[in-house]
Design a protein around this motif. Sequence first.
Motif, PDB file in Angstrom:
ATOM      1  N   UNK A   1       0.831  -1.202   0.000  1.00 28.38           N
ATOM      2  CA  UNK A   1       0.000   0.000   0.000  1.00 28.38           C
ATOM      3  C   UNK A   1       0.867   1.254   0.000  1.00 28.38           C
ATOM      4  N   UNK A   2       1.907   1.249   0.817  1.00 25.56           N
ATOM      5  CA  UNK A   2       2.802   2.408   0.877  1.00 25.56           C
ATOM      6  C   UNK A   2       3.518   2.593  -0.459  1.00 25.56           C
ATOM      7  N   UNK A   3       3.987   1.491  -1.051  1.00 28.08           N
ATOM      8  CA  UNK A   3       4.675   1.589  -2.340  1.00 28.08           C
ATOM      9  C   UNK A   3       3.746   2.114  -3.418  1.00 28.08           C
ATOM     10  N   UNK A   4       2.498   1.655  -3.426  1.00 27.22           N
ATOM     11  CA  UNK A   4       1.574   2.119  -4.463  1.00 27.22           C
ATOM     12  C   UNK A   4       1.232   3.594  -4.257  1.00 27.22           C
ATOM     13  N   UNK A   5       1.128   4.023  -3.006  1.00 28.68           N
ATOM     14  CA  UNK A   5       0.864   5.453  -2.760  1.00 28.68           C
ATOM     15  C   UNK A   5       2.045   6.308  -3.186  1.00 28.68           C
ATOM     16  N   UNK A   6       3.254   5.836  -2.915  1.00 23.54           N
ATOM     17  CA  UNK A   6       4.436   6.584  -3.341  1.00 23.54           C
ATOM     18  C   UNK A   6       4.505   6.645  -4.862  1.00 23.54           C
ATOM     19  N   UNK A   7       4.235   5.534  -5.525  1.00 20.93           N
ATOM     20  CA  UNK A   7       4.264   5.511  -6.982  1.00 20.93           C
ATOM     21  C   UNK A   7       3.177   6.430  -7.546  1.00 20.93           C
ATOM     22  N   UNK A   8       2.008   6.418  -6.932  1.00 23.97           N
ATOM     23  CA  UNK A   8       0.923   7.290  -7.392  1.00 23.97           C
ATOM     24  C   UNK A   8       1.310   8.758  -7.207  1.00 23.97           C
ATOM     25  N   UNK A   9       1.942   9.086  -6.091  1.00 24.35           N
ATOM     26  CA  UNK A   9       2.394  10.452  -5.851  1.00 24.35           C
ATOM     27  C   UNK A   9       3.442  10.882  -6.854  1.00 24.35           C
ATOM     28  N   UNK A  10       4.339   9.986  -7.214  1.00 24.48           N
ATOM     29  CA  UNK A  10       5.356  10.308  -8.214  1.00 24.48           C
ATOM     30  C   UNK A  10       4.720  10.530  -9.576  1.00 24.48           C
ATOM     31  N   UNK A  11       3.726   9.702  -9.929  1.00 24.26           N
ATOM     32  CA  UNK A  11       3.039   9.885 -11.210  1.00 24.26           C
ATOM     33  C   UNK A  11       2.323  11.232 -11.247  1.00 24.26           C
ATOM     34  N   UNK A  12       1.663  11.589 -10.146  1.00 23.69           N
ATOM     35  CA  UNK A  12       0.967  12.871 -10.104  1.00 23.69           C
ATOM     36  C   UNK A  12       1.954  14.022 -10.186  1.00 23.69           C
ATOM     37  N   UNK A  13       3.112  13.888  -9.538  1.00 22.54           N
ATOM     38  CA  UNK A  13       4.140  14.923  -9.603  1.00 22.54           C
ATOM     39  C   UNK A  13       4.649  15.107 -11.017  1.00 22.54           C
ATOM     40  N   UNK A  14       4.854  14.012 -11.731  1.00 22.32           N
ATOM     41  CA  UNK A  14       5.326  14.088 -13.113  1.00 22.32           C
ATOM     42  C   UNK A  14       4.271  14.740 -13.983  1.00 22.32           C
ATOM     43  N   UNK A  15       3.008  14.380 -13.772  1.00 20.30           N
ATOM     44  CA  UNK A  15       1.929  14.976 -14.556  1.00 20.30           C
ATOM     45  C   UNK A  15       1.825  16.476 -14.287  1.00 20.30           C
ATOM     46  N   UNK A  16       1.932  16.877 -13.032  1.00 19.15           N
ATOM     47  CA  UNK A  16       1.842  18.301 -12.693  1.00 19.15           C
ATOM     48  C   UNK A  16       3.015  19.071 -13.282  1.00 19.15           C
ATOM     49  N   UNK A  17       4.210  18.508 -13.248  1.00 21.83           N
ATOM     50  CA  UNK A  17       5.376  19.183 -13.820  1.00 21.83           C
ATOM     51  C   UNK A  17       5.233  19.327 -15.329  1.00 21.83           C
ATOM     52  N   UNK A  18       4.730  18.261 -15.983  1.00 20.87           N
ATOM     53  CA  UNK A  18       4.568  18.331 -17.438  1.00 20.87           C
ATOM     54  C   UNK A  18       3.483  19.336 -17.800  1.00 20.87           C
ATOM     55  N   UNK A  19       2.434  19.461 -16.986  1.00 22.94           N
ATOM     56  CA  UNK A  19       1.392  20.456 -17.244  1.00 22.94           C
ATOM     57  C   UNK A  19       1.945  21.868 -17.064  1.00 22.94           C
ATOM     58  N   UNK A  20       2.767  22.076 -16.044  1.00 21.79           N
ATOM     59  CA  UNK A  20       3.364  23.388 -15.810  1.00 21.79           C
ATOM     60  C   UNK A  20       4.268  23.770 -16.975  1.00 21.79           C
ATOM     61  N   UNK A  21       5.031  22.812 -17.471  1.00 18.51           N
ATOM     62  CA  UNK A  21       5.909  23.087 -18.608  1.00 18.51           C
ATOM     63  C   UNK A  21       5.095  23.439 -19.844  1.00 18.51           C
ATOM     64  N   UNK A  22       3.986  22.729 -20.009  1.00 15.52           N
ATOM     65  CA  UNK A  22       3.116  23.021 -21.151  1.00 15.52           C
ATOM     66  C   UNK A  22       2.534  24.418 -21.066  1.00 15.52           C
ATOM     67  N   UNK A  23       2.146  24.855 -19.874  1.00 15.40           N
ATOM     68  CA  UNK A  23       1.611  26.191 -19.677  1.00 15.40           C
ATOM     69  C   UNK A  23       2.699  27.215 -19.867  1.00 15.40           C
ATOM     70  N   UNK A  24       3.898  26.922 -19.389  1.00 11.24           N
ATOM     71  CA  UNK A  24       5.001  27.869 -19.492  1.00 11.24           C
ATOM     72  C   UNK A  24       5.452  28.019 -20.934  1.00 11.24           C
ATOM     73  N   UNK A  25       5.346  26.962 -21.740  1.00 11.29           N
ATOM     74  CA  UNK A  25       5.788  27.039 -23.131  1.00 11.29           C
ATOM     75  C   UNK A  25       4.802  27.808 -23.989  1.00 11.29           C
ATOM     76  N   UNK A  26       3.530  27.805 -23.662  1.00 11.58           N
ATOM     77  CA  UNK A  26       2.525  28.483 -24.491  1.00 11.58           C
ATOM     78  C   UNK A  26       2.359  29.918 -24.109  1.00 11.58           C
TER      79      UNK A  26
END
Length: 66
Positions: free
Chosen positions: A41-66
Amino acid sequence: MPTSSSWPRTYLNWKRVLLLSLKCVYFMLAVKFSQKCLAMSIKSRLAQGQRQGVQQRSQRRGVALT
């Protein structure tokens, strides 16, 4: 030579010891299983948090590029 009256008591003691040891083994297996479930459970929560962090960073980059 043991008397006949001591045999049933010895049998019952061994039966109680066996039952107690089986209960201990069952308890240890239950504890191990719960530890593994908690670790997964802890590993899956950590992995989910990392996925969300990557998605948020990629969204920020997309906003910053446009």
